[in-house]
Design a protein around this motif. Sequence first.
Motif, PDB file in Angstrom:
ATOM      1  N   ALA A  79       0.858  -1.153  -0.020  1.00  0.00           N
ATOM      2  CA  ALA A  79      -0.064   0.026   0.040  1.00  0.00           C
ATOM      3  C   ALA A  79       0.870   1.216   0.081  1.00  0.00           C
ATOM      4  O   ALA A  79       0.365   2.187  -0.624  1.00  0.00           O
ATOM      5  N   ALA A  80       2.243   1.203   0.712  1.00  0.00           N
ATOM      6  CA  ALA A  80       3.189   2.305   0.527  1.00  0.00           C
ATOM      7  C   ALA A  80       3.429   2.625  -0.707  1.00  0.00           C
ATOM      8  O   ALA A  80       3.709   3.562  -0.945  1.00  0.00           O
ATOM      9  N   ASN A  81       3.966   1.309  -1.283  1.00  0.00           N
ATOM     10  CA  ASN A  81       4.735   1.376  -2.721  1.00  0.00           C
ATOM     11  C   ASN A  81       4.441   0.059  -3.370  1.00  0.00           C
ATOM     12  O   ASN A  81       4.923  -0.759  -2.895  1.00  0.00           O
ATOM     13  N   SER A  82       3.583   0.016  -4.364  1.00  0.00           N
ATOM     14  CA  SER A  82       3.266  -1.351  -5.153  1.00  0.00           C
ATOM     15  C   SER A  82       4.602  -1.898  -5.734  1.00  0.00           C
ATOM     16  O   SER A  82       4.498  -2.985  -5.997  1.00  0.00           O
ATOM     17  N   ALA A  83       5.338  -1.120  -5.835  1.00  0.00           N
ATOM     18  CA  ALA A  83       6.759  -1.603  -6.735  1.00  0.00           C
ATOM     19  C   ALA A  83       7.734  -2.324  -5.650  1.00  0.00           C
ATOM     20  O   ALA A  83       8.607  -2.815  -6.151  1.00  0.00           O
ATOM     21  N   THR A  84       7.688  -1.943  -4.588  1.00  0.00           N
ATOM     22  CA  THR A  84       8.489  -2.682  -3.287  1.00  0.00           C
ATOM     23  C   THR A  84       8.162  -4.137  -3.418  1.00  0.00           C
ATOM     24  O   THR A  84       6.956  -4.663  -3.388  1.00  0.00           O
ATOM     25  N   LYS A  85       9.390  -4.791  -3.487  1.00  0.00           N
ATOM     26  CA  LYS A  85       9.197  -6.342  -3.559  1.00  0.00           C
ATOM     27  C   LYS A  85       9.432  -6.818  -1.980  1.00  0.00           C
ATOM     28  O   LYS A  85      10.456  -6.491  -1.276  1.00  0.00           O
ATOM     29  N   VAL A  86       8.628  -7.554  -1.545  1.00  0.00           N
ATOM     30  CA  VAL A  86       8.615  -8.241  -0.248  1.00  0.00           C
ATOM     31  C   VAL A  86       9.209  -9.562  -0.378  1.00  0.00           C
ATOM     32  O   VAL A  86       8.576 -10.651  -1.047  1.00  0.00           O
ATOM     33  N   LEU A  87      10.496  -9.848   0.247  1.00  0.00           N
ATOM     34  CA  LEU A  87      11.070 -11.014   0.124  1.00  0.00           C
ATOM     35  C   LEU A  87      10.900 -11.885   1.672  1.00  0.00           C
ATOM     36  O   LEU A  87      10.728 -11.229   2.639  1.00  0.00           O
ATOM     37  N   VAL A  88      10.722 -13.099   1.763  1.00  0.00           N
ATOM     38  CA  VAL A  88      10.599 -13.890   2.816  1.00  0.00           C
ATOM     39  C   VAL A  88      11.827 -14.704   3.257  1.00  0.00           C
ATOM     40  O   VAL A  88      12.522 -15.274   2.134  1.00  0.00           O
ATOM     41  N   TYR A  89      12.116 -14.588   4.539  1.00  0.00           N
ATOM     42  CA  TYR A  89      13.276 -15.245   4.698  1.00  0.00           C
ATOM     43  C   TYR A  89      13.298 -16.889   4.767  1.00  0.00           C
ATOM     44  O   TYR A  89      12.241 -17.466   5.084  1.00  0.00           O
ATOM     45  N   ALA A  90      14.503 -17.538   4.150  1.00  0.00           N
ATOM     46  CA  ALA A  90      14.232 -18.968   4.386  1.00  0.00           C
ATOM     47  C   ALA A  90      15.745 -19.626   4.684  1.00  0.00           C
ATOM     48  O   ALA A  90      16.325 -19.549   3.516  1.00  0.00           O
ATOM     49  N   GLU A  91      15.578 -20.392   5.687  1.00  0.00           N
ATOM     50  CA  GLU A  91      16.708 -20.975   6.219  1.00  0.00           C
ATOM     51  C   GLU A  91      16.938 -22.310   5.449  1.00  0.00           C
ATOM     52  O   GLU A  91      15.858 -22.880   5.290  1.00  0.00           O
ATOM     53  N   VAL A  92      17.954 -22.412   4.737  1.00  0.00           N
ATOM     54  CA  VAL A  92      18.322 -23.797   4.121  1.00  0.00           C
ATOM     55  C   VAL A  92      18.528 -24.935   4.672  1.00  0.00           C
ATOM     56  O   VAL A  92      18.455 -25.917   4.285  1.00  0.00           O
ATOM     57  N   GLN A  93      19.219 -24.800   6.223  1.00  0.00           N
ATOM     58  CA  GLN A  93      19.031 -25.933   7.208  1.00  0.00           C
ATOM     59  C   GLN A  93      18.051 -25.659   7.572  1.00  0.00           C
ATOM     60  O   GLN A  93      16.846 -25.603   7.440  1.00  0.00           O
ATOM     61  N   THR A  94      17.775 -26.462   9.179  1.00  0.00           N
ATOM     62  CA  THR A  94      16.647 -26.526   9.728  1.00  0.00           C
ATOM     63  C   THR A  94      16.957 -26.504  11.124  1.00  0.00           C
ATOM     64  O   THR A  94      18.184 -26.571  11.782  1.00  0.00           O
ATOM     65  N   GLU A  95      15.983 -25.734  11.947  1.00  0.00           N
ATOM     66  CA  GLU A  95      16.357 -25.556  13.422  1.00  0.00           C
ATOM     67  C   GLU A  95      15.758 -26.729  14.438  1.00  0.00           C
ATOM     68  O   GLU A  95      15.219 -27.802  13.665  1.00  0.00           O
ATOM     69  N   GLY A  96      15.739 -26.915  15.542  1.00  0.00           N
ATOM     70  CA  GLY A  96      15.798 -27.922  16.149  1.00  0.00           C
ATOM     71  C   GLY A  96      14.209 -28.458  16.450  1.00  0.00           C
ATOM     72  O   GLY A  96      13.399 -27.819  16.242  1.00  0.00           O
ATOM     73  N   PRO A  97      14.207 -29.412  17.486  1.00  0.00           N
ATOM     74  CA  PRO A  97      12.522 -30.114  17.621  1.00  0.00           C
ATOM     75  C   PRO A  97      11.729 -28.989  18.403  1.00  0.00           C
ATOM     76  O   PRO A  97      10.670 -29.158  17.937  1.00  0.00           O
ATOM     77  N   ASN A  98      12.240 -28.022  18.946  1.00  0.00           N
ATOM     78  CA  ASN A  98      11.525 -27.099  19.547  1.00  0.00           C
ATOM     79  C   ASN A  98      10.809 -26.172  18.629  1.00  0.00           C
ATOM     80  O   ASN A  98       9.793 -25.374  18.689  1.00  0.00           O
ATOM     81  N   SER A  99      11.364 -26.110  17.214  1.00  0.00           N
ATOM     82  CA  SER A  99      11.096 -25.183  16.321  1.00  0.00           C
ATOM     83  C   SER A  99       9.629 -25.730  15.690  1.00  0.00           C
ATOM     84  O   SER A  99       8.823 -24.924  14.887  1.00  0.00           O
ATOM     85  N   CYS A 100       9.366 -26.953  15.860  1.00  0.00           N
ATOM     86  CA  CYS A 100       8.215 -27.647  14.857  1.00  0.00           C
ATOM     87  C   CYS A 100       6.945 -26.769  15.291  1.00  0.00           C
ATOM     88  O   CYS A 100       5.885 -27.023  14.437  1.00  0.00           O
ATOM     89  N   GLN A 101       6.755 -26.512  16.441  1.00  0.00           N
ATOM     90  CA  GLN A 101       5.381 -25.538  16.601  1.00  0.00           C
ATOM     91  C   GLN A 101       5.327 -24.402  15.912  1.00  0.00           C
ATOM     92  O   GLN A 101       3.993 -23.953  15.874  1.00  0.00           O
ATOM     93  N   TRP A 102       6.131 -24.340  15.152  1.00  0.00           N
ATOM     94  CA  TRP A 102       6.017 -22.978  14.235  1.00  0.00           C
ATOM     95  C   TRP A 102       6.003 -23.305  12.835  1.00  0.00           C
ATOM     96  O   TRP A 102       6.020 -22.191  12.064  1.00  0.00           O
TER      97      TRP A 102
END
Length: 476
Positions: free
Chosen positions: A156-179
């Motif tokens: 809404a502030a600027n339609s030309a702005t590209k929004v990128l999402v963070y993506a870890e190529v490894q993985t976090e531990g067992p406690n992360s599964c709730q997310w």
Amino acid sequence: MRHRPWHHVTMIVRKRWLVALVPALLAGAVVATLGTIGTSVKAPVANTNATGTPGTTQSPTDRPTPSPTPSASPTQTATAAPATGTPVTSSTAASRSKPAVHRALPALPAIGVFGGSSIAQIAFGTGQDAYLGHTSSSVYVEINDYEHGRVGQIHAANSATKVLVYAEVQTEGPNSCQWDANPSWGVSYCYATNNHPEWFLLNKSGQRAQYTDNGYYMMDLGSPTYQAAWVANEIAMAHRDGFQGIEMDDVNLSPGHGTDGTLAKYSDSQYEATVQAFVAVVSPQLKAAGLLVSANIGNANPWDTNALNESVQIAASLSIYNHEFWMRWQQGTPLMNGAEWAASIHMEETIQNTGAAFTALTYGSINDVTAMRYTRASFLLGWNGRAGSALIYRPDPDLVDPYAADWTTDVGAPSGARYAVGIGWRRDFAAGTVVINPAGSGSQTFDLGGNYRMPDGSVVSSVTLGPTSALVLPAA
């Protein structure tokens, strides 16, 4: 990046470079205390046993930030910039290895200019998305998937702005599964454990390999089935939540995070080849899905010739190559000068010559105007003028609006190559000029040949800069 969890933002990028058009005197061999990327951010969408709730704002535990290997370096002294009245602050030298030889920078060849914003923002920490500032002037804004509710506001502030999402190529531990409903990784720890335990890399002791600083589990990036699951999850998540691109973290040119030399399946050189293969497989699929592909490349110091060659190879598959620790290691460490500075500019140019955009990430206090001006001026000296490359200044602590005029000053597109002025450098732009003194000692006076506006609003036709300082000056 420093994924706090970028969720953390801790990329530490050690980048390595090859030669572009510009002849390089990259003979200053040195060192490496390469920090490694530490970030965790994104979640798998398909094939997970998610128990989290969409839209949750919690994030994994912050990771400690790795620091470079100590090595003596001269202490910089504060110097005033007489013509500007602005003190050129300098930090006490931190322990870092430095290139031994100072090299001159050749002039930048003529370029075609397409304009566009050359600043970007990231917000990876818990609550950090509330402190995004002035996103309308950013070419990219990078956030975690659990912050996807902000995508509409940013557009809404600027339609030309590209929004990128963070993506870890490894993985976090067992406690992360709730997310797992809105994760920061492409494959869930719990999904992999329950369905594909062979995806976990083992160390030479037969245990699952983990980063020593944040506990992330290392995955077999060379496995075709892992690659397929990771990219399918990322594409589904990005399309579901309205993102225009993926920011891959821990795309390291060696195992990193304290794990070098410890893996059972791969030597360090084999691991680098495996990472190259991973990017070569997933990037075309992400692009075919209409997504920009950015990677934070770890273990690639600008002055490491081998790393530069490897970086050029990997950049060819990317939309955006991200270099963490632009012109300094962390907040409070000295700004790079001399050969380190020159190698960093050369890296920027070399990556852009591959056709990939170049993003540079600096950590520093929101009050450190010297660092803001220096990193902005350095970026502009190596910028090819094309849309897509950008500077990111990341305040630490990060719960502040990062926007400040000193690192976002717009002087338009380059109107020519940079050129030496004594021990300093200058480059002219359509709406201003940039001057910098990247030397570790000595001052340099610049006769500007016209009137330019200082940060305090005054108009000058000449400025003197102390060591490791710069100004970006709009035309008056």
